[in-house]
Design an enzyme around this catalytic site. Structure first.
Site, PDB file in Angstrom:
ATOM      1  N   VAL A  47      -4.252   0.100  -1.636  1.00 45.12           N
ATOM      2  CA  VAL A  47      -3.729   1.133  -2.530  1.00 45.12           C
ATOM      3  C   VAL A  47      -3.344   2.382  -1.728  1.00 45.12           C
ATOM      4  O   VAL A  47      -4.033   2.766  -0.783  1.00 45.12           O
ATOM      5  CB  VAL A  47      -4.793   1.487  -3.598  1.00 45.12           C
ATOM      6  CG1 VAL A  47      -4.321   2.627  -4.490  1.00 45.12           C
ATOM      7  CG2 VAL A  47      -5.119   0.241  -4.436  1.00 45.12           C
ATOM      8  N   LYS A  65       6.054  -4.196   1.008  1.00 46.29           N
ATOM      9  CA  LYS A  65       7.165  -3.948   1.931  1.00 46.29           C
ATOM     10  C   LYS A  65       6.649  -3.153   3.127  1.00 46.29           C
ATOM     11  O   LYS A  65       5.614  -2.482   3.069  1.00 46.29           O
ATOM     12  CB  LYS A  65       8.308  -3.188   1.255  1.00 46.29           C
ATOM     13  CG  LYS A  65       7.966  -1.754   0.782  1.00 46.29           C
ATOM     14  CD  LYS A  65       8.050  -0.692   1.857  1.00 46.29           C
ATOM     15  CE  LYS A  65       7.542   0.657   1.350  1.00 46.29           C
ATOM     16  NZ  LYS A  65       7.372   1.662   2.424  1.00 46.29           N
ATOM     17  N   ASP A 103      10.934   3.344  -4.686  1.00 46.12           N
ATOM     18  CA  ASP A 103      10.924   2.026  -4.041  1.00 46.12           C
ATOM     19  C   ASP A 103      11.065   0.874  -5.032  1.00 46.12           C
ATOM     20  O   ASP A 103      11.154  -0.286  -4.617  1.00 46.12           O
ATOM     21  CB  ASP A 103       9.635   1.830  -3.243  1.00 46.12           C
ATOM     22  CG  ASP A 103       9.556   2.711  -2.005  1.00 46.12           C
ATOM     23  OD1 ASP A 103      10.612   3.186  -1.552  1.00 46.12           O
ATOM     24  OD2 ASP A 103       8.440   2.912  -1.491  1.00 46.12           O
ATOM     25  N   ALA A 129      -1.013   2.942   0.413  1.00 48.51           N
ATOM     26  CA  ALA A 129      -1.069   2.504   1.808  1.00 48.51           C
ATOM     27  C   ALA A 129       0.271   2.544   2.531  1.00 48.51           C
ATOM     28  O   ALA A 129       0.360   2.160   3.684  1.00 48.51           O
ATOM     29  CB  ALA A 129      -1.622   1.080   1.864  1.00 48.51           C
ATOM     30  N   GLY A 130       1.351   2.965   1.833  1.00 43.33           N
ATOM     31  CA  GLY A 130       2.670   2.934   2.459  1.00 43.33           C
ATOM     32  C   GLY A 130       3.336   1.579   2.380  1.00 43.33           C
ATOM     33  O   GLY A 130       4.305   1.307   3.089  1.00 43.33           O
ATOM     34  N   LEU A 131       2.817   0.699   1.497  1.00 43.25           N
ATOM     35  CA  LEU A 131       3.314  -0.677   1.393  1.00 43.25           C
ATOM     36  C   LEU A 131       3.967  -0.960   0.041  1.00 43.25           C
ATOM     37  O   LEU A 131       4.250  -2.117  -0.275  1.00 43.25           O
ATOM     38  CB  LEU A 131       2.158  -1.660   1.624  1.00 43.25           C
ATOM     39  CG  LEU A 131       1.479  -1.565   3.001  1.00 43.25           C
ATOM     40  CD1 LEU A 131       0.220  -2.430   3.033  1.00 43.25           C
ATOM     41  CD2 LEU A 131       2.443  -1.974   4.108  1.00 43.25           C
ATOM     42  N   ALA A 132       4.195   0.070  -0.765  1.00 40.83           N
ATOM     43  CA  ALA A 132       4.858  -0.049  -2.072  1.00 40.83           C
ATOM     44  C   ALA A 132       4.060  -0.880  -3.058  1.00 40.83           C
ATOM     45  O   ALA A 132       4.630  -1.548  -3.927  1.00 40.83           O
ATOM     46  CB  ALA A 132       6.281  -0.611  -1.929  1.00 40.83           C
ATOM     47  N   GLY A 133       2.737  -0.819  -2.974  1.00 44.98           N
ATOM     48  CA  GLY A 133       1.916  -1.597  -3.896  1.00 44.98           C
ATOM     49  C   GLY A 133       2.163  -1.264  -5.352  1.00 44.98           C
ATOM     50  O   GLY A 133       2.279  -2.159  -6.196  1.00 44.98           O
ATOM     51  N   GLY A 134       2.254   0.015  -5.681  1.00 47.59           N
ATOM     52  CA  GLY A 134       2.532   0.408  -7.057  1.00 47.59           C
ATOM     53  C   GLY A 134       3.942   0.045  -7.480  1.00 47.59           C
ATOM     54  O   GLY A 134       4.169  -0.479  -8.579  1.00 47.59           O
ATOM     55  N   SER A 135       4.901   0.315  -6.604  1.00 52.33           N
ATOM     56  CA  SER A 135       6.304   0.038  -6.937  1.00 52.33           C
ATOM     57  C   SER A 135       6.568  -1.440  -7.149  1.00 52.33           C
ATOM     58  O   SER A 135       7.317  -1.830  -8.055  1.00 52.33           O
ATOM     59  CB  SER A 135       7.212   0.567  -5.812  1.00 52.33           C
ATOM     60  OG  SER A 135       7.149   1.972  -5.740  1.00 52.33           O
TER      61      SER A 135
END
Length: 282
Positions: A95, A11, A136, A97-103
Site C-alpha cells: 500500500v 505498475k 494512473d 508504495a509507488g506501484l499504483a495499487g489503489g489505481s
C-alpha cells in the site's frame, strides 16, 4: 452476471519526469509505465444491502475514501445503475508504495461494473472515466507499456517488451504522493530521463539501453525524506541489478533478464527489508 473477479496488476515507472506545474495544482509529467505480474485480485458482486468494501488487509480505508468505492460511485451516478455492490480486494501489492495499487483496484472495479451491468463501454471510455478519480487509473485500464503525459492520462501505447525479471523491495512504510510532489522544485531538476531515447529503446526491445537510462526525478525528494531508499538502490546495484524507485516511492525495483538471478538477489537481501518480491514485466 452478478459477480466478476479480475486481476489488477501493479505498475512500475521505467522513467518519470516532471516538466511543469498546472494552475490546478497538478504537475505535468512524462512517464514510461510498465505493467508487472504482481497483482491484486478484485471481486465485484451485485449486492442488495448498502455498498461495502472488504479486504484481506487492514491498512487501507474500507470506506468511501477508498478509490475503488469512488470508481463504483462514479459509474453508478453516470449511468444511473440500480442497486449496490460488494467489493472485495485481495491485496498483494504493498500500500502507498509507488506501484499504483489503489489505481489498479479502481480500474478493475470500472471494468467489472462495465461487465456486470452490460454497459458495453470501450477501454477508451473507461480510461476517460477513470482519469477523473486518479492519474494512473487510465493506464491501469489498458496495462502493458505506455508513454504517459499530461497528469498521466494522455497515453501513447508502446510495443510490448521481452519479459524482464524484477526484484521489488519495499521498506515497510507508505509514502504520500501529494507530499512528494509538493516538496518538488521542478524547475531545479538537474538530471532528467531522456524519454525519447527510452521510447526508441523500447521500440527496439533493447533492455540494456532501457535499464542503463532509467531516471525518476522524484527520487531526489523521496530519498532525502527517506534515506533507506538510497540504501536499497545501493544494495541492488552491488548485486548487479540496475535499480530505480517506482513512482513517488518508496518501492525500489531492480531489473535482470533471468528468473534465477532475480531469485538469487531476492534471497540475499530478504532479511534486510520487510517486503522483497520477485515479479516480471507483462
Amino acid at each position: 452476471m452478478d459477480s466478476v473477479e479480475l486481476l489488477a496488476p501493479a505498475k512500475i515507472n521505467l522513467a518519470l519526469d516532471v516538466i511543469g506545474k498546472r494552475s490546478d495544482g497538478y504537475h505535468d509529467v512524462k512517464m514510461i509505465m510498465q505493467s508487472i505480474s504482481l497483482a491484486d485480485r478484485v471481486k465485484v458482486t451485485r449486492y442488495n444491502g448498502r455498498t461495502r468494501i472488504r479486504s484481506n488487509v487492514e491498512n487501507i480505508p474500507l470506506n468511501e475514501n477508498n478509490i475503488a468505492i469512488k470508481a463504483w460511485r462514479l459509474m453508478k451516478d453516470r449511468f444511473r445503475l440500480p442497486g449496490d455492490v460488494d467489493i472485495y480486494l485481495e491485496k498483494e501489492i504493498p500500500v502507498a508504495a509507488g506501484l499504483a495499487g489503489g489505481s489498479t483496484n479502481a480500474a478493475a472495479v470500472l471494468k467489472a461494473v462495465n461487465q456486470i451491468f452490460h454497459l458495453g463501454l470501450t477501454p477508451e471510455s473507461l480510461a476517460e472515466i477513470g482519469s477523473q478519480i486518479g492519474a494512473d487509473v487510465a493506464f491501469c485500464i489498458y496495462g502493458g507499456t505506455a508513454l504517459a503525459e499530461g497528469i498521466g492520462e494522455i497515453l501513447t501505447p508502446l510495443p510490448s517488451l521481452p519479459k524482464a525479471w524484477l526484484v521489488l523491495v519495499n521498506p515497510g512504510f507508505g509514502v504520500s504522493t501529494g507530499e512528494i510532489y509538493q516538496s518538488l522544485h521542478w524547475q531545479q531538476i538537474s538530471h532528467r530521463p531522456d524519454t525519447e531515447l527510452l521510447v526508441q529503446a523500447i521500440k527496439n526491445g533493447a533492455w540494456p539501453m532501457i535499464s542503463s537510462h532509467m531516471v525518476n526525478v522524484l527520487e531526489e525528494v523521496t530519498c532525502t525524506k527517506y534515506p533507506v531508499i538510497k540504501q536499497i538502490k545501493g544494495a541492488l546495484h552491488e548485486l548487479g541489478l540496475k535499480a530505480l524507485m517506482s513512482g513517488s516511492g518508496p518501492t525500489v525495483f531492480g531489473i535482470t533478464d533471468t528468473y534465477e538471478k532475480a531469485v538469487e538477489v531476492a534471497r540475499s537481501i530478504k532479511k534486510q527489508w520487510p517486503t522483497v518480491l520477485v515479479a516480471h514485466t507483462l
